[in-house]
Design a protein around this motif. Structure first.
Motif, PDB file in Angstrom:
ATOM      1  N   ASP A  14       0.736  -1.402  -0.065  1.00 41.79           N
ATOM      2  CA  ASP A  14       0.114   0.380   0.012  1.00 41.79           C
ATOM      3  C   ASP A  14       0.956   1.059   0.194  1.00 41.79           C
ATOM      4  O   ASP A  14       0.525   2.268  -0.699  1.00 41.79           O
ATOM      5  CB  ASP A  14      -1.127   0.119   1.130  1.00 41.79           C
ATOM      6  N   VAL A  15       2.009   1.213   0.779  1.00 45.21           N
ATOM      7  CA  VAL A  15       3.139   2.158   0.769  1.00 45.21           C
ATOM      8  C   VAL A  15       4.363   1.772   0.625  1.00 45.21           C
ATOM      9  O   VAL A  15       4.723   0.733   1.349  1.00 45.21           O
ATOM     10  CB  VAL A  15       2.827   3.150   1.907  1.00 45.21           C
ATOM     11  N   PHE A  16       4.981   2.350  -0.256  1.00 41.01           N
ATOM     12  CA  PHE A  16       6.519   1.982  -0.689  1.00 41.01           C
ATOM     13  C   PHE A  16       7.439   3.021  -0.081  1.00 41.01           C
ATOM     14  O   PHE A  16       7.302   4.288  -0.405  1.00 41.01           O
ATOM     15  CB  PHE A  16       6.814   1.600  -2.011  1.00 41.01           C
ATOM     16  N   VAL A  17       8.464   2.684   0.517  1.00 41.18           N
ATOM     17  CA  VAL A  17       9.411   3.921   1.137  1.00 41.18           C
ATOM     18  C   VAL A  17      10.653   3.251   0.925  1.00 41.18           C
ATOM     19  O   VAL A  17      11.224   2.414   1.218  1.00 41.18           O
ATOM     20  CB  VAL A  17       9.241   4.013   2.757  1.00 41.18           C
ATOM     21  N   MET A  18      11.540   4.261   0.082  1.00 40.76           N
ATOM     22  CA  MET A  18      12.847   4.094  -0.181  1.00 40.76           C
ATOM     23  C   MET A  18      13.736   4.905   0.731  1.00 40.76           C
ATOM     24  O   MET A  18      13.305   5.859   1.417  1.00 40.76           O
ATOM     25  CB  MET A  18      13.153   4.424  -1.487  1.00 40.76           C
ATOM     26  N   THR A  19      14.864   4.387   0.849  1.00 42.52           N
ATOM     27  CA  THR A  19      15.868   5.156   1.834  1.00 42.52           C
ATOM     28  C   THR A  19      17.285   5.771   1.124  1.00 42.52           C
ATOM     29  O   THR A  19      17.863   6.441   1.567  1.00 42.52           O
ATOM     30  CB  THR A  19      16.360   4.190   2.977  1.00 42.52           C
ATOM     31  N   HIS A  20      17.375   5.327  -0.141  1.00 41.21           N
ATOM     32  CA  HIS A  20      18.566   5.494  -0.932  1.00 41.21           C
ATOM     33  C   HIS A  20      18.236   5.228  -2.222  1.00 41.21           C
ATOM     34  O   HIS A  20      17.032   4.729  -2.614  1.00 41.21           O
ATOM     35  CB  HIS A  20      19.760   4.931  -0.414  1.00 41.21           C
ATOM     36  N   GLY A  21      19.103   5.846  -3.320  1.00 40.39           N
ATOM     37  CA  GLY A  21      18.792   5.574  -4.738  1.00 40.39           C
ATOM     38  C   GLY A  21      18.870   4.197  -5.102  1.00 40.39           C
ATOM     39  O   GLY A  21      19.323   3.378  -4.355  1.00 40.39           O
TER      40      GLY A  21
ATOM     41  N   ARG B 188      -2.065   5.800  -7.681  1.00 43.35           N
ATOM     42  CA  ARG B 188      -2.597   5.726  -6.442  1.00 43.35           C
ATOM     43  C   ARG B 188      -1.914   5.263  -5.146  1.00 43.35           C
ATOM     44  O   ARG B 188      -1.972   5.684  -4.042  1.00 43.35           O
ATOM     45  CB  ARG B 188      -3.958   4.947  -6.840  1.00 43.35           C
ATOM     46  N   LEU B 189      -0.924   4.343  -5.450  1.00 45.13           N
ATOM     47  CA  LEU B 189      -0.068   3.797  -4.309  1.00 45.13           C
ATOM     48  C   LEU B 189       0.696   4.910  -4.100  1.00 45.13           C
ATOM     49  O   LEU B 189       1.550   5.313  -4.884  1.00 45.13           O
ATOM     50  CB  LEU B 189       0.348   2.611  -5.050  1.00 45.13           C
ATOM     51  N   LYS B 190       0.976   5.097  -2.813  1.00 48.70           N
ATOM     52  CA  LYS B 190       2.135   6.147  -2.289  1.00 48.70           C
ATOM     53  C   LYS B 190       3.368   5.415  -2.369  1.00 48.70           C
ATOM     54  O   LYS B 190       3.775   4.225  -2.146  1.00 48.70           O
ATOM     55  CB  LYS B 190       1.800   6.414  -0.840  1.00 48.70           C
ATOM     56  N   SER B 191       4.297   6.053  -2.981  1.00 42.06           N
ATOM     57  CA  SER B 191       5.795   5.842  -3.110  1.00 42.06           C
ATOM     58  C   SER B 191       6.542   7.025  -2.275  1.00 42.06           C
ATOM     59  O   SER B 191       6.945   8.037  -3.074  1.00 42.06           O
ATOM     60  CB  SER B 191       6.102   5.610  -4.487  1.00 42.06           C
ATOM     61  N   ILE B 192       7.043   7.007  -1.239  1.00 39.27           N
ATOM     62  CA  ILE B 192       7.752   8.055  -0.485  1.00 39.27           C
ATOM     63  C   ILE B 192       9.139   7.978  -0.513  1.00 39.27           C
ATOM     64  O   ILE B 192       9.721   6.936  -0.492  1.00 39.27           O
ATOM     65  CB  ILE B 192       7.230   7.536   1.123  1.00 39.27           C
ATOM     66  N   LYS B 193       9.611   9.001  -1.015  1.00 44.30           N
ATOM     67  CA  LYS B 193      10.934   9.288  -1.292  1.00 44.30           C
ATOM     68  C   LYS B 193      11.530  10.528  -0.228  1.00 44.30           C
ATOM     69  O   LYS B 193      11.275  11.677  -0.485  1.00 44.30           O
ATOM     70  CB  LYS B 193      11.473  10.164  -2.543  1.00 44.30           C
ATOM     71  N   PRO B 194      11.911  10.183   0.847  1.00 47.61           N
ATOM     72  CA  PRO B 194      12.431  10.787   1.812  1.00 47.61           C
ATOM     73  C   PRO B 194      13.311  11.852   1.403  1.00 47.61           C
ATOM     74  O   PRO B 194      14.433  11.772   0.750  1.00 47.61           O
ATOM     75  CB  PRO B 194      13.267  10.262   3.015  1.00 47.61           C
ATOM     76  N   ASP B 195      13.105  13.457   1.888  1.00 48.17           N
ATOM     77  CA  ASP B 195      13.894  14.450   1.582  1.00 48.17           C
ATOM     78  C   ASP B 195      15.090  14.140   2.534  1.00 48.17           C
ATOM     79  O   ASP B 195      15.279  14.802   3.652  1.00 48.17           O
ATOM     80  CB  ASP B 195      13.409  15.628   1.764  1.00 48.17           C
ATOM     81  N   LYS B 196      16.232  13.734   1.943  1.00 46.55           N
ATOM     82  CA  LYS B 196      17.458  13.402   3.130  1.00 46.55           C
ATOM     83  C   LYS B 196      18.117  14.641   3.250  1.00 46.55           C
ATOM     84  O   LYS B 196      18.844  14.522   4.334  1.00 46.55           O
ATOM     85  CB  LYS B 196      18.385  12.424   2.044  1.00 46.55           C
ATOM     86  N   GLY B 197      18.356  15.654   2.293  1.00 49.33           N
ATOM     87  CA  GLY B 197      19.044  16.924   2.658  1.00 49.33           C
ATOM     88  C   GLY B 197      18.179  17.322   4.018  1.00 49.33           C
ATOM     89  O   GLY B 197      18.802  17.877   4.764  1.00 49.33           O
ATOM     90  N   LEU B 198      16.757  17.900   3.908  1.00 48.85           N
ATOM     91  CA  LEU B 198      16.089  18.229   4.746  1.00 48.85           C
ATOM     92  C   LEU B 198      16.382  17.502   6.320  1.00 48.85           C
ATOM     93  O   LEU B 198      16.542  18.170   7.280  1.00 48.85           O
ATOM     94  CB  LEU B 198      14.566  18.203   4.648  1.00 48.85           C
TER      95      LEU B 198
ATOM     96  N   GLN C 265       4.324  15.919   1.400  1.00 48.73           N
ATOM     97  CA  GLN C 265       3.106  15.990   0.734  1.00 48.73           C
ATOM     98  C   GLN C 265       3.285  15.708  -0.798  1.00 48.73           C
ATOM     99  O   GLN C 265       2.738  14.964  -1.590  1.00 48.73           O
ATOM    100  CB  GLN C 265       2.256  17.482   0.856  1.00 48.73           C
ATOM    101  N   THR C 266       4.393  16.178  -1.302  1.00 50.01           N
ATOM    102  CA  THR C 266       4.659  16.189  -3.039  1.00 50.01           C
ATOM    103  C   THR C 266       5.886  14.995  -3.262  1.00 50.01           C
ATOM    104  O   THR C 266       6.350  15.103  -4.278  1.00 50.01           O
ATOM    105  CB  THR C 266       5.304  17.456  -3.589  1.00 50.01           C
ATOM    106  N   ARG C 267       6.045  14.087  -2.283  1.00 48.94           N
ATOM    107  CA  ARG C 267       7.193  13.119  -2.523  1.00 48.94           C
ATOM    108  C   ARG C 267       6.613  11.808  -2.309  1.00 48.94           C
ATOM    109  O   ARG C 267       7.093  10.998  -1.422  1.00 48.94           O
ATOM    110  CB  ARG C 267       8.494  13.389  -1.512  1.00 48.94           C
ATOM    111  N   THR C 268       5.166  11.531  -2.730  1.00 50.94           N
ATOM    112  CA  THR C 268       4.563  10.246  -2.704  1.00 50.94           C
ATOM    113  C   THR C 268       4.235   9.664  -4.101  1.00 50.94           C
ATOM    114  O   THR C 268       3.240   8.741  -3.991  1.00 50.94           O
ATOM    115  CB  THR C 268       3.436  10.455  -1.843  1.00 50.94           C
ATOM    116  N   GLY C 269       5.037   9.837  -4.951  1.00 50.17           N
ATOM    117  CA  GLY C 269       4.787   9.443  -6.396  1.00 50.17           C
ATOM    118  C   GLY C 269       3.401   9.925  -7.120  1.00 50.17           C
ATOM    119  O   GLY C 269       2.803   9.270  -7.863  1.00 50.17           O
TER     120      GLY C 269
END
Length: 536
Positions: free
Chosen positions: A451-458, A475-485, A509-513
Motif C-alpha cells: 500500500d505504501v513503498f518507502v525508499m531510503t536511498h537511490g 494511487r499507491l504511495k511511493s515515499i522518497k524521503p528528503d534526505k537533505g532536510l 506531501q509532494t514526494r509520494t509518487g
C-alpha cells in the motif's frame, strides 16, 4: 403616471424644495454615470421623454455581446482547469502540486491523481505490424545484461529498443553472473520467455539462441571484430544508426559491450521510449511460481494481525557495500569506523587516497542529502509522518550493516517488522535459494503490491518500483524521503518535535509518487508519465 394637465392620486406633484426626490434622482444618476452615453440602458426619470437613438442601440448590443463572449471564455477556462489532469510541476528541486480537495491519507494518494492519467504503452491488438521477417532484418545483436536483477531488467528493455532502432533481430539476452551475488541465473530461470517473445513479436524479432549458421559461438563475445565497444553513456538513437548499424550490416551478427546505460532518454523518438515501457511493464513477466509466492507473502503481510490491514514496504539500503561506497560517516563504535576505513581503502583505493579528506567529504555529502538513511532515522521520519506503532512493515534489504544493533531503533518504534524469511517457512523459500535473483524478484513484487513503498536511498530497485506504481495509476504511495532536510534536522540538537513534524509532513506531501512533469535527463524508469501514459 401623470398625464398632461392632469394630476395623479398615486404620484405626488413635485414641488420646489423637495430635496428627497432630488437627492434620489441625483444618486441614481451618479450610479449610472458610466452608462449615460448608452441612455437605453439607464432607467429614465419619471416624466422623462426618453427616446433611444439607433446609434445607442447598436452600441448597447455590441456591449452585451462582448459581455456574453467574456462570460463564455471564463466558463470554458474554469471547465478546462477542472478537467486538467493532476500534474505536479518541478521548479528546480521543489515540486509544486495543484491543490486538491481530497482528504489526506496515510495510505493513498489523492483520488484526482488516480483518474487523471492512464497507462498507454500496452500492445495494440489488431494493428498492422511493421515488423520485418527475421531474414529481412539488418542482422543480429547480442548483449550480456550485467549487474543485479533490476540493472539486468533495464538492460533488457534497452536491448529491445536498440534492436528496433537498428531494425535488427535480438538474440535473447544472457544474464551475466553478478560479481557481488555470484549468481548464475539464466533468462528462463526468472522470466517467462514465451510471453516475452510473443508479446514483442509485432515490435522486434527475438530468437532464443545464436543462429546455427554462426559457428564461432564461443568467440562471439570475446571477438574484437564482432564486438561494438566505446558506446557513450546515454547515447542517442542517431549514434547507433551512424556507428553501429554499418557494422551489423557488414558482420551480420554483433555483440554490444558494455550495455546497461548506453541508450539515452531525451535523444530517442517517443515511440522508442514507449517501447521500453512496453517491455518493462508488459513483456517482462516473472515465472508463475515467483508471482504466486509473492502473492502469498503479500497476503500474509495484510493478515498478520488476523484481520486485513494495509502494509508498508521499506527498501532499506544499508548494506556494508552501500555504506562503504557512500563514503559517508555514520554513528558507530571506534572499532567499526576503523574496520570501515580499511574496507574502503581495499575496495576503492583511488577514492580513499590517504583518508585525510574523507571527514570533510562525509559532511558535505550529508548536507547535500547524498547519504543512505540509517534504520533509526527512517523510524523517526515515519513516526513524524503519522504512521502508528502498529504499522505492518515488510523490509526488503540485504544484510544490514551493524546487524541487530543498527536495526534496534527501527524495530523498537515499529515492532511489526518482518522480512520474507520471517514470513515464509524455510522449505517454501528453498526453491528460490537456488537463484539469488529469484529472491530479489520476490522482494520486488511484494514491494510493488504494498500500500505504501518507502525508499531510503537511490538505486535501480527503488526507481523501477516507483515507476511501476506510477504506471499503475499513481494511487499507491511511493515515499522518497528528503534526505537533505532530514540531515539538517537530525544535525540540529535544538530542533523541537512539533516543528520537525510540521517540516516532515509539509515537505513530503509532494514526494509520494504523484503525477510529476518530466524534464531533461529524468529517466523513464522512475517517471514513465510523458512517453508511456496518456491523459485519461
Amino acid at each position: 403616471m401623470k398625464r398632461d394637465g392632469e394630476s395623479s392620486p398615486l404620484v405626488s406633484e413635485s414641488r420646489p424644495g423637495d430635496d428627497d426626490d432630488d437627492a434620489r434622482y441625483s444618486a441614481r444618476d451618479r450610479d449610472c454615470s458610466f452608462w449615460n452615453q448608452f441612455q437605453s440602458l439607464c432607467p429614465p426619470h419619471f416624466g422623462d421623454d426618453h427616446r433611444g437613438s439607433p446609434n445607442n442601440s447598436r452600441i448597447s448590443m455590441l456591449l452585451l455581446l462582448s459581455l456574453a463572449l467574456a462570460g463564455l471564455i471564463s466558463i470554458y477556462s474554469v471547465a478546462s482547469h477542472l478537467n486538467t489532469p493532476y500534474l505536479c510541476k518541478k521548479d528546480g528541486i521543489v515540486l509544486h502540486c495543484p491543490h486538491v480537495k481530497d482528504p489526506s491519507s496515510l495510505w493513498e494518494n489523492p483520488y484526482s491523481a488516480t483518474t487523471s492519467w492512464k497507462p498507454c504503452a500496452e500492445r495494440h491488438h489488431g494493428g498492422i505490424s511493421d515488423i520485418l521477417h527475421e531474414n529481412e532484418t539488418n542482422g543480429y545483436i547480442f548483449i550480456h545484461a550485467e549487474g543485479g536483477l533490476n540493472q539486468q531488467r533495464i538492460a533488457i528493455c534497452n536491448a529491445v529498443a536498440v534492436a528496433k532502432i537498428l531494425n535488427a533481430t535480438l538474440i535473447l539476452p544472457v544474464l551475466k553472473q553478478d560479481q557481488i551475488w555470484k549468481d548464475q541465473t539464466r533468462f528462463e530461470d526468472i522470466f517467462d520467455v514465451d510471453h516475452f517473445i510473443d508479446y514483442l513479436k509485432d515490435d522486434v524479432p527475438i530468437v532464443r539462441d545464436i543462429p546455427k549458421w554462426f559457428t564461432d559461438k564461443s568467440e562471439l563475445f570475446t571477438s574484437i571484430r564482432r564486438t561494438v565497444k566505446n558506446i557513450p553513456k546515454y547515447a542517442s538513437a542517431q549514434f547507433y544508426i551512424d556507428n553501429v548499424l554499418p557494422r551489423i550490416k557488414e558482420k551480420k551478427i554483433m555483440s554490444i559491450k558494455p550495455f546497461v546505460d548506453r541508450l539515452g532518454y531525451d535523444n530517442v523518438p517517443p515511440e522508442i521510449n514507449r517501447l521500453r515501457c512496453r517491455v518493462n511493464y508488459h513483456a517482462l513477466k516473472f515465472l508463475p511460481h515467483i508471482e504466486q509466492m509473492a502473492d502469498l507473502l503479500a497476503s500474509r503481510m495484510r493478515n498478520q494481525t488476523g484481520s486485513p490491514n494495509p502494509y508498508m514496504a521499506l527498501h532499506l539500503r544499508f548494506e556494508k557495500g552501500m555504506v562503504g561506497l557512500s563514503f559517508c560517516d555514520f554513528v558507530g563504535t571506534r572499532e567499526e569506523k576503523v574496520k570501515m576505513a580499511e574496507y574502503r581503502k581495499k575496495e576503492w583505493p583511488r577514492r580513499y587516497k590517504n583518508g585525510s579528506h574523507l571527514w570533510q567529504l562525509a559532511l558535505q555529502k550529508r548536507k547535500e542529502g547524498c547519504c543512505p538513511l540509517e534504520p533509526g532515522e527512517v523510524a523517526v521520519i515515519l513516526q513524524a509522518m503519522g504512521y502508528p506503532k502498529e504499522t505492518q512493515i515488510y523490509v526488503a534489504s540485504g544484510q544490514v550493516y551493524g546487524g541487530q544493533n543498527r536495526m534496534a531503533p527501527l524495530r523498537n518504534m515499529f515492532p511489526n517488522l518482518v522480512t520474507k524469511e520471517e514470513l515464509a517457512a524455510q522449505a517454501e523459500l528453498g526453491e528460490f535459494r537456488k537463484h539469488v535473483t529469484s529472491l530479489a524478484a520476490l522482494d520486488f513484487l511484494v514491494c510493488l503490491k504494498s500500500d505504501v513503498f518507502v525508499m531510503t536511498h537511490g538505486g535501480n530497485f527503488a526507481k523501477l518500483i516507483i515507476g511501476a506504481r506510477r504506471y499503475l495509476g499513481h494511487r499507491l504511495k511511493s515515499i522518497k524521503p528528503d534526505k537533505g532536510l532530514m540531515s539538517k534536522s537530525f544535525g540540529d540538537p535544538y530542533t523541537d518535535w512539533a516543528p520537525f513534524v510540521e517540516d516532515v509532513v509539509v515537505t513530503h506531501q509532494t514526494r509520494t509518487g504523484l503525477p510529476e512533469e518530466t524534464f531533461p535527463n529524468y529517466d523513464i524508469w522512475e517517471n514513465p508519465l510523458t512517453p508511456c501514459m496518456c491523459r485519461a
